[in-house]
Design a protein around this motif. Structure first.
Motif, PDB file in Angstrom:
ATOM      1  N   MET A   1      53.643 -73.791   6.609  1.00 11.09           N
ATOM      2  CA  MET A   1      52.483 -72.989   7.015  1.00 11.09           C
ATOM      3  C   MET A   1      52.710 -71.507   6.730  1.00 11.09           C
ATOM      4  SD  MET A   1      49.484 -73.092   8.253  1.00 11.09           S
ATOM      5  CE  MET A   1      48.258 -72.026   8.969  1.00 11.09           C
ATOM      6  N   LEU A   2      53.923 -71.035   7.055  1.00 14.09           N
ATOM      7  CA  LEU A   2      54.246 -69.626   6.813  1.00 14.09           C
ATOM      8  C   LEU A   2      54.233 -69.298   5.327  1.00 14.09           C
ATOM      9  CD1 LEU A   2      57.086 -68.938   9.424  1.00 14.09           C
ATOM     10  CD2 LEU A   2      54.720 -68.094   9.444  1.00 14.09           C
ATOM     11  N   LEU A   3      54.697 -70.253   4.510  1.00 15.28           N
ATOM     12  CA  LEU A   3      54.700 -70.029   3.060  1.00 15.28           C
ATOM     13  C   LEU A   3      53.273 -69.955   2.516  1.00 15.28           C
ATOM     14  CD1 LEU A   3      57.629 -72.326   1.850  1.00 15.28           C
ATOM     15  CD2 LEU A   3      57.574 -69.822   1.960  1.00 15.28           C
ATOM     16  N   ILE A   4      52.375 -70.767   3.082  1.00 17.59           N
ATOM     17  CA  ILE A   4      50.972 -70.731   2.657  1.00 17.59           C
ATOM     18  C   ILE A   4      50.350 -69.389   3.031  1.00 17.59           C
ATOM     19  CG2 ILE A   4      48.683 -71.732   3.023  1.00 17.59           C
ATOM     20  CD1 ILE A   4      50.052 -74.445   3.436  1.00 17.59           C
ATOM     21  N   LEU A   5      50.637 -68.945   4.262  1.00 23.05           N
ATOM     22  CA  LEU A   5      50.125 -67.655   4.711  1.00 23.05           C
ATOM     23  C   LEU A   5      50.665 -66.526   3.835  1.00 23.05           C
ATOM     24  CD1 LEU A   5      48.510 -66.037   6.788  1.00 23.05           C
ATOM     25  CD2 LEU A   5      50.562 -65.978   8.235  1.00 23.05           C
ATOM     26  N   LEU A   6      51.953 -66.600   3.508  1.00 26.65           N
ATOM     27  CA  LEU A   6      52.563 -65.584   2.644  1.00 26.65           C
ATOM     28  C   LEU A   6      51.885 -65.564   1.279  1.00 26.65           C
ATOM     29  CD1 LEU A   6      54.770 -63.490   2.030  1.00 26.65           C
ATOM     30  CD2 LEU A   6      56.267 -65.401   1.378  1.00 26.65           C
TER      31      LEU A   6
END
Length: 397
Positions: A1-6
């Motif tokens: 999820m954090l990678l998608i947000l990044l």
């Protein structure tokens, strides 16, 4: 999820960072494949002669108003009146026998530019087709109104005019002018080239009087231009930009003045951020690319924040994806080269271009301005201007 947000954040920042390079490339391609056309700015036979109201908002003192009135009285176009709102001025020592000049001294003091504009409108001595908003430190080129009449005859209902530097004799004034030239290219010149609505300045904006009266203000402390453009861009087909209609503005001359000005501007950006979403969403609902693009650019953070975000993402990717760090390094380098190229293209003063080598200090001042943003939310940080310059001096420079 954090990678998608990044990834989403990186796409947004990259889009804003690469936007000027894309626009510069489009500008070059258009010039390569088209010979261009010249526009007449004279009064043509049979054209309607619009009646203009030039509104000058002055607060506290009238030191700089006389040169602006002088430049307006020297216009090559004759159908207009000048309204000077001398707000919170202890003494009003402006006296003109010319009936085209109307001096207004509101009591009690209004202490807000928006209220001064409304006061002038409510005291018009005749009906005016369109109004133009000036700051007290401005100067108008002799053909200013003549050019505007041409644009209104073409059917435009709101026209932003070309803001040029009145003073360029200090380093900060030249850096301020360079920033204006860069923004002018991206947000006005290229918008007009592409048939899209232009952003407005807080001065030199001309619009139909009836159109201005449709704007309803809910806040009177700063950022009035944000409200104006967010409202009128949804009401008209195109907010035009007139490069040939030149108005001169005083640039900041010290680092302290720059910080005060930028603190006010940064505060206005965050304060009026929802307007960008409103224009963007309206564009989506109506299927209007013009509004979508306008809204996206209202949402765009101040340039130093975009650049700071790009630097942060470049460093962060050293831990996540080192190859992306190289990409960010390339994107930042391309942006810097594009910035220099745009200023070189737009500037007619070599000293403005050379001032760009002092940009790191300019950016540091803006960071310091960001740290003072709470002050701007409580009071209006007025930029003090003091250069008494007449239009002849600017034209002969």
């Amino acid at each position: 999820m954090l990678l998608i947000l990044l990834m989403i954040v990186q796409v947004i920042v990259a889009g804003y960072l690469l936007q000027p390079t894309i626009l510069l490339a489009l500008y070059g391609l258009k010039r390569l494949f088209t010979s261009g056309s010249s526009r007449k700015s004279g009064v043509e036979e049979g054209q309607r002669q619009f009646n203009f109201a030039a509104i000058i908002t002055a607060h506290g003192h009238l030191t700089l108003v006389a040169p602006l009135i002088d430049s307006l009285l020297k216009q090559t176009y004759g159908r207009y009146r000048v309204y000077v709102v001398a707000d919170a001025c202890e003494t009003v020592d402006l006296h003109y026998d010319d009936p085209r000049v109307v001096i207004l001294h509101p009591q009690p003091a209004l202490n807000a530019k928006i209220k001064s504009i409304d006061y002038a409108i409510n005291h018009f001595v005749e009906e005016h087709d369109a109004l133009i908003i000036f700051d007290a430190d401005n100067l108008a080129h002799p053909t200013y109104l003549q050019v505007l009449n041409q644009y209104f005859n073409r059917g435009y209902r709101a026209v932003q005019t070309n803001m040029l530097p009145k003073n360029t004799d200090s380093l900060y004034a030249r850096l301020d002018a360079a920033g204006n030239l860069y923004n002018n290219f991206n947000d006005r010149v290229m918008r007009m080239e592409l048939g899209l609505s232009a952003n407005i300045w807080g001065l030199g904006i001309a619009m139909e009087t009836s159109l201005y009266k449709e704007i309803v203000y809910q806040n009177y402390l700063g950022g009035f231009d944000k409200k104006i453009q967010a409202d009128i861009v949804k009401k008209i087909p195109l907010l035009a930009y007139a490069a040939e209609a030149m108005v001169y503005d005083e640039k900041v001359e010290t680092g302290a003045s720059l910080e005060k000005q930028r603190t006010r501007w940064i505060n206005a950006y965050f304060k009026y951020f929802p307007y960008g979403w409103d224009v963007f969403y309206t564009g989506i609902k109506r299927g209007k690319f013009n509004l979508v693009y306008f809204g996206l650019n209202l949402l765009r953070p101040p340039l130093f924040l975009v650049l700071g975000a790009a630097l942060f993402l470049g460093v962060l990717n050293l831990l996540v994806d080192p190859l992306m760090s190289l990409w960010w390094l390339g994107a930042i380098s391309l942006f810097v080269l594009t910035f220099f190229a745009i200023v070189a293209l737009m500037a007619n003063d070599r000293r403005i271009f050379l001032s760009l080598f002092y940009l790191p200090g300019f950016l540091l001042r803006q960071v310091k301005a960001l740290l003072k943003i709470k002050v701007a939310s409580k009071t209006f940080l007025k930029t003090e201007n003091s250069r008494v310059i007449y239009i002849e001096e600017v034209l002969n420079r």
